[in-house]
Design a protein around this motif. Structure first.
Motif, PDB file in Angstrom:
ATOM      1  N   SER A 105       0.853  -1.213  -0.098  1.00 46.39           N
ATOM      2  CA  SER A 105      -0.126   0.043  -0.120  1.00 46.39           C
ATOM      3  C   SER A 105       0.887   1.287   0.248  1.00 46.39           C
ATOM      4  CB  SER A 105      -0.903   0.065   1.277  1.00 46.39           C
ATOM      5  OG  SER A 105      -0.305   0.310   2.389  1.00 46.39           O
ATOM      6  N   LYS A 106       2.257   1.210   0.594  1.00 47.47           N
ATOM      7  CA  LYS A 106       2.899   2.182   0.412  1.00 47.47           C
ATOM      8  C   LYS A 106       3.383   2.646  -0.934  1.00 47.47           C
ATOM      9  CE  LYS A 106       4.417   2.470   5.151  1.00 47.47           C
ATOM     10  NZ  LYS A 106       5.322   2.156   6.671  1.00 47.47           N
ATOM     11  N   ALA A 107       3.685   1.438  -1.754  1.00 42.97           N
ATOM     12  CA  ALA A 107       4.334   1.540  -2.890  1.00 42.97           C
ATOM     13  C   ALA A 107       3.185   2.128  -3.886  1.00 42.97           C
ATOM     14  CB  ALA A 107       4.683   0.065  -3.465  1.00 42.97           C
ATOM     15  N   GLU A 108       1.866   1.774  -3.591  1.00 44.36           N
ATOM     16  CA  GLU A 108       0.943   2.373  -4.446  1.00 44.36           C
ATOM     17  C   GLU A 108       0.967   3.964  -4.134  1.00 44.36           C
ATOM     18  OE1 GLU A 108      -2.854   0.295  -4.369  1.00 44.36           O
ATOM     19  OE2 GLU A 108      -2.145  -1.617  -4.855  1.00 44.36           O
ATOM     20  N   ALA A 109       0.908   4.299  -2.999  1.00 42.75           N
ATOM     21  CA  ALA A 109       0.906   5.923  -2.606  1.00 42.75           C
ATOM     22  C   ALA A 109       2.084   6.427  -3.383  1.00 42.75           C
ATOM     23  CB  ALA A 109       0.871   5.950  -1.122  1.00 42.75           C
ATOM     24  N   ALA A 110       3.440   5.853  -3.373  1.00 43.12           N
ATOM     25  CA  ALA A 110       4.622   6.293  -3.918  1.00 43.12           C
ATOM     26  C   ALA A 110       4.373   6.494  -5.433  1.00 43.12           C
ATOM     27  CB  ALA A 110       5.746   5.518  -3.732  1.00 43.12           C
ATOM     28  N   TRP A 111       3.661   5.343  -6.220  1.00 40.89           N
ATOM     29  CA  TRP A 111       3.358   5.299  -7.526  1.00 40.89           C
ATOM     30  C   TRP A 111       2.494   6.587  -7.805  1.00 40.89           C
ATOM     31  CZ3 TRP A 111      -1.572   4.496  -9.794  1.00 40.89           C
ATOM     32  CH2 TRP A 111      -1.601   4.288 -10.969  1.00 40.89           C
ATOM     33  N   SER A 112       1.751   6.725  -6.910  1.00 38.66           N
ATOM     34  CA  SER A 112       0.592   8.098  -7.269  1.00 38.66           C
ATOM     35  C   SER A 112       1.308   9.351  -7.123  1.00 38.66           C
ATOM     36  CB  SER A 112      -0.307   7.821  -6.237  1.00 38.66           C
ATOM     37  OG  SER A 112      -1.434   8.628  -6.397  1.00 38.66           O
ATOM     38  N   GLU A 113       2.251   9.444  -6.248  1.00 35.63           N
ATOM     39  CA  GLU A 113       3.278  10.556  -6.016  1.00 35.63           C
ATOM     40  C   GLU A 113       4.123  10.787  -7.243  1.00 35.63           C
ATOM     41  OE1 GLU A 113       3.477  12.990  -3.867  1.00 35.63           O
ATOM     42  OE2 GLU A 113       5.446  13.436  -4.280  1.00 35.63           O
ATOM     43  N   ALA A 114       4.845   9.510  -7.652  1.00 30.94           N
ATOM     44  CA  ALA A 114       5.613   9.589  -8.797  1.00 30.94           C
ATOM     45  C   ALA A 114       4.798  10.086  -9.855  1.00 30.94           C
ATOM     46  CB  ALA A 114       6.408   8.217  -8.998  1.00 30.94           C
ATOM     47  N   ARG A 115       3.795   9.507 -10.267  1.00 29.03           N
ATOM     48  CA  ARG A 115       2.798  10.105 -11.283  1.00 29.03           C
ATOM     49  C   ARG A 115       2.543  11.778 -11.312  1.00 29.03           C
ATOM     50  NH1 ARG A 115      -0.429   7.066 -14.608  1.00 29.03           N
ATOM     51  NH2 ARG A 115      -2.036   8.483 -14.418  1.00 29.03           N
ATOM     52  N   ASP A 116       2.255  11.978 -10.138  1.00 32.46           N
ATOM     53  CA  ASP A 116       2.225  13.549 -10.010  1.00 32.46           C
ATOM     54  C   ASP A 116       3.141  14.462 -10.341  1.00 32.46           C
ATOM     55  OD1 ASP A 116      -0.626  13.096  -8.920  1.00 32.46           O
ATOM     56  OD2 ASP A 116       0.171  13.318  -7.124  1.00 32.46           O
TER      57      ASP A 116
END
Lengths: 502, 502
Positions: A112-123
């Protein structure tokens, strides 16, 4: 009561408890991907970790394993539902049991942390924000493969989890055949004198009107709105709480209706599958689609075989024009249909056309295989990605957002999943040909009532849930194993029609 | 590490686990009351049952009780967070443990049957359908009081669960004083020559504009939209997942903006409380409002003390007119403000005005007390209800739907809850006077930035979560115990202003 009966009841109850925790976890995931306020995610990860751990614990608990082991020894004497549960839970237990509980829990939190980081990386359109998390995810996955036991290759172990029986050996062969055919067909379309234009689809279509039109289509398809709902998200998905609550999500672009309209037809195909599993499986782990390859066959049947066909749009184009009015008032049916099926190399998988989609998947398959079988370095991924797009499609991403960061799958550790999409398309084309033996698809669609199509799929695919193996489903429904011929025939016919090729 | 330290860490972790299950359950409830598809509810009830049972089990498990018991013996040596957790969990355990597990389970089943019967009785407007279930609920509750231990009176035991330290002796005196004052003030307003009209508020205000206006107001109040969201529901509520995810809900009526606009200000008050509890309590059972009486003090402070005041609408009426345009273009500020504060006897609590609301609560308080302390016969309730409405408000219900069947509370066994609403209003008025010692409320509101008000409430109320008793909060914040003078002064001033009384 006999011991078999007592243990069966007890075991079924344990399975239902596991499923109830899975329902709670599904709701948590849905919420995290639709409407959770940003500041709520960190604490919510704890809930994900806890529920995952509890599901893990229950699926491997001594009092559960004791029942499971006993029932395996008397498998022929128990009723069919229990028998199917025993098979399914044995598989899960084998996956779970191999992994130490603390590593499994840590992995769930990491996901779930990696998904949050993925989302942040996309931003930020910056792969580097995501890279360390992805490395950790892959390291865990490699360790898990060790626990599970390596099949022919490490990547085979992952493939088999999404598609029981599927191997690198089969896929290398099938995908190579598809790749060659697609690249050849793509060249033919590029050389064709008749070149339909896709940009005439880039016209304004208001979000609320897109929703209204999509709801009409979904209703025709047989999506039950009393047992499901539609929400906004970044990366569209379908998710099931229980048979009476199957949710689909999408993203809207008012200048590109295809994203939401065809996206919802796609997710609707997944949802109709899970809404129509036999009711006696509801509330048990059998109430799910059996494999990704079968699941995608349902979504892609609706999106591509049916939802991009001439017959489908002959039935729906007038309503489409009405909802989008006046944007498409001057676009003829023929131009619209051709535009919808234009093929052109592009960078983003979920926006790709039907023909090139296969290449997007094959690229991911090759990269995943290289990560697990050849230890491809994670920091090299953007470069490898770029090179493969250049080689197969002739174009390359300008940034990470339209390249390596476009899919959520790896953030969730879902390696071995992508091939399912192409398997799904292969299965869908194969199912269509079988369906034609009893149903005149075009005539049915022309009536505006697609129930016969849904019913055929329910009878041959949906109803079984996880109680019938994918291979058995395909063989029983179509009379043969995976055969790339059907998809290649389908694509050839569709593109010869659209590009007026001989 | 010392044993105290080890046990403290272990115990804190156990508390966090319980809280994580509570977060999952809160999300399930939120979902069931906002967007769940109708066919999903039956299976979802299994999830509710499972999570509730697990929370119960964990809160009374031997490995938890052992830690709790040990830490109680060394209470002065543990750090403050653990100390507060020990106090809180001891209270919960005492409630849970006193009741035999099978009776607790039977009671839970009865509750859900009683709620269904209440709903059915409402459909038929027939109390007799609900009566036998209510009798059973009350019988259980009386038996439970025996288990928990009767305080000064049986009803005291129930009161104390919602409002620690609150007694019949205190409430009898305080409520009598309020009742007299309100009835007198009501008579004065009825006799006043100036009679403002409330029906000029019944004008069209589109839902999306109501949302936009409400979001502006909530932002001014300090509601953090990064840590919360607004959804539609039938019966509005606020619910907390964690400090970063506090959700409020409402219902829209385009001809009655008060329902959503003032409803959201009310729920926003609850939410701001839970968004601003000290961050070190997040993820533990201390991260909740301490009592209903304190919780309602926050919602009612924002809705009534602030949100219906002259200063508040002087700051916001122009924006209101803008969003509702052109509906209120011809309504002067003075007429609007007066209309908002009109008082008139009415039959339904949740639609009552600020002044008469107190009487609705006092009626319920007196009836509940009679049920538990004087064995009032349950079949007499409609008649007693009618008589009290006649006596205090001068009107009486024509049927059970607008009378005894209007609230769900008793069906759920929530006796002792109603007084909290009036306690909330009493606390809110008392807090306002204390706040004035350091803040010029009118001047602050006139700036359009209400941060100073929120900060005062956070400093004096919000931050403590469940780690400080309600009585201590009120005494420290206001310098004295519950004193009805402040509410009476507030109501007198407000209604003299609105009705232009001397």
């Amino acid at each position: 009561m006999t011991e078999i009966k007592t243990v069966s009841i007890n075991f079924t109850k344990q399975c239902q408890t596991i499923k109830s925790y899975e329902e709670a976890l599904a709701l948590v995931y849905w919420d995290m991907r639709t409407g959770i306020p940003p500041k709520g995610t960190q604490q919510r990860s704890e809930v994900v970790g806890l529920l995952s751990a509890e599901i893990f614990r229950l699926s491997t608990a001594p009092e559960f394993m004791k029942n499971l082991t006993f029932l395996k020894t008397v498998q022929d004497e128990v009723e069919p539902l229990v028998q199917a549960l025993v098979i399914e839970m044995s598989k899960k237990a084998a996956l779970f049991e191999a992994i130490p509980a603390d590593e499994y829990a840590a992995y769930a939190v990491l996901q779930s942390k990696a998904e949050a980081a993925w989302s942040e990386a996309r931003d930020q359109s910056d792969y580097k924000i995501f890279q360390p998390h992805l490395e950790e995810i892959i390291a865990y996955k490699k360790k898990f493969i060790g626990y599970w036991g390596k099949k022919a290759t490490a990547y085979d172990t992952l493939l088999d989890q999404f598609e029981p029986g599927m191997t690198v050996a089969i896929l290398d062969e099938v995908f190579a055949e598809v790749r060659e055919a697609v690249i050849a067909l793509l060249k033919q379309t590029q050389a064709a004198p008749h070149q339909p234009k896709s940009n005439l689809l880039e016209r304004s279509f208001a979000k609320d009107k897109q929703i209204a039109f999509s709801r009409e289509i979904l209703t025709k398809m047989g999506f039950d709105f009393e047992a499901g709902r539609i929400d906004d998200t970044i990366h569209p998905f379908a998710i099931t709480m229980n048979q009476g609550d199957v949710r689909i999500t999408t993203r809207y672009d008012e200048m590109n209706f295809k994203m939401a309209v065809l996206g919802l037809i796609h997710e609707g195909g997944h949802a109709i599958y899970e809404q129509n599993i036999a009711p006696e499986y509801d509330g048990t782990p059998l109430s799910e689609g059996v494999s990704m390859g079968i699941h995608e066959s349902q979504s892609l049947f609706y999106e591509i075989i049916l939802g991009s066909s001439r017959a489908f749009w002959e039935d729906n184009y007038a309503r489409f024009q009405h909802y989008a009015a006046p944007s498409f008032d001057d676009v003829s049916f023929e131009s619209f249909y051709e535009a919808l099926n234009v093929t052109e190399p592009s960078l983003v998988r979920i926006e790709a056309d039907i023909l090139t989609y296969a290449l997007h998947i094959i690229i991911r398959y090759e990269i995943e295989k290289a990560i697990f079988n050849d230890n491809l370095d994670v920091k090299e991924l953007p470069a490898v990605w770029k090179a493969k797009y250049k080689e197969y499609l002739g174009i390359e991403p300008k940034n990470d957002l339209e390249g390596i960061l476009q899919d959520i799958h790896w953030a969730g550790g879902d390696f071995g999943y992508f091939p399912s999409y192409l398997l799904g398309l292969l299965n869908a084309a194969q199912l269509e040909v079988a369906m034609r033996q009893t149903i005149d698809i075009e005539a049915t669609v022309a009536t505006g009532d697609y129930t016969a199509i849904k019913n055929w799929l329910t009878e041959n695919v949906h109803q079984f849930g996880k109680a019938k193996e994918p291979l058995a489903i395909m063989v029983d429904a179509t009379g043969e194993k995976l055969n790339p011929k059907y998809l290649i025939d389908f694509l050839t016919k569709r593109y010869k029609d659209v590009y007026k090729l001989k």
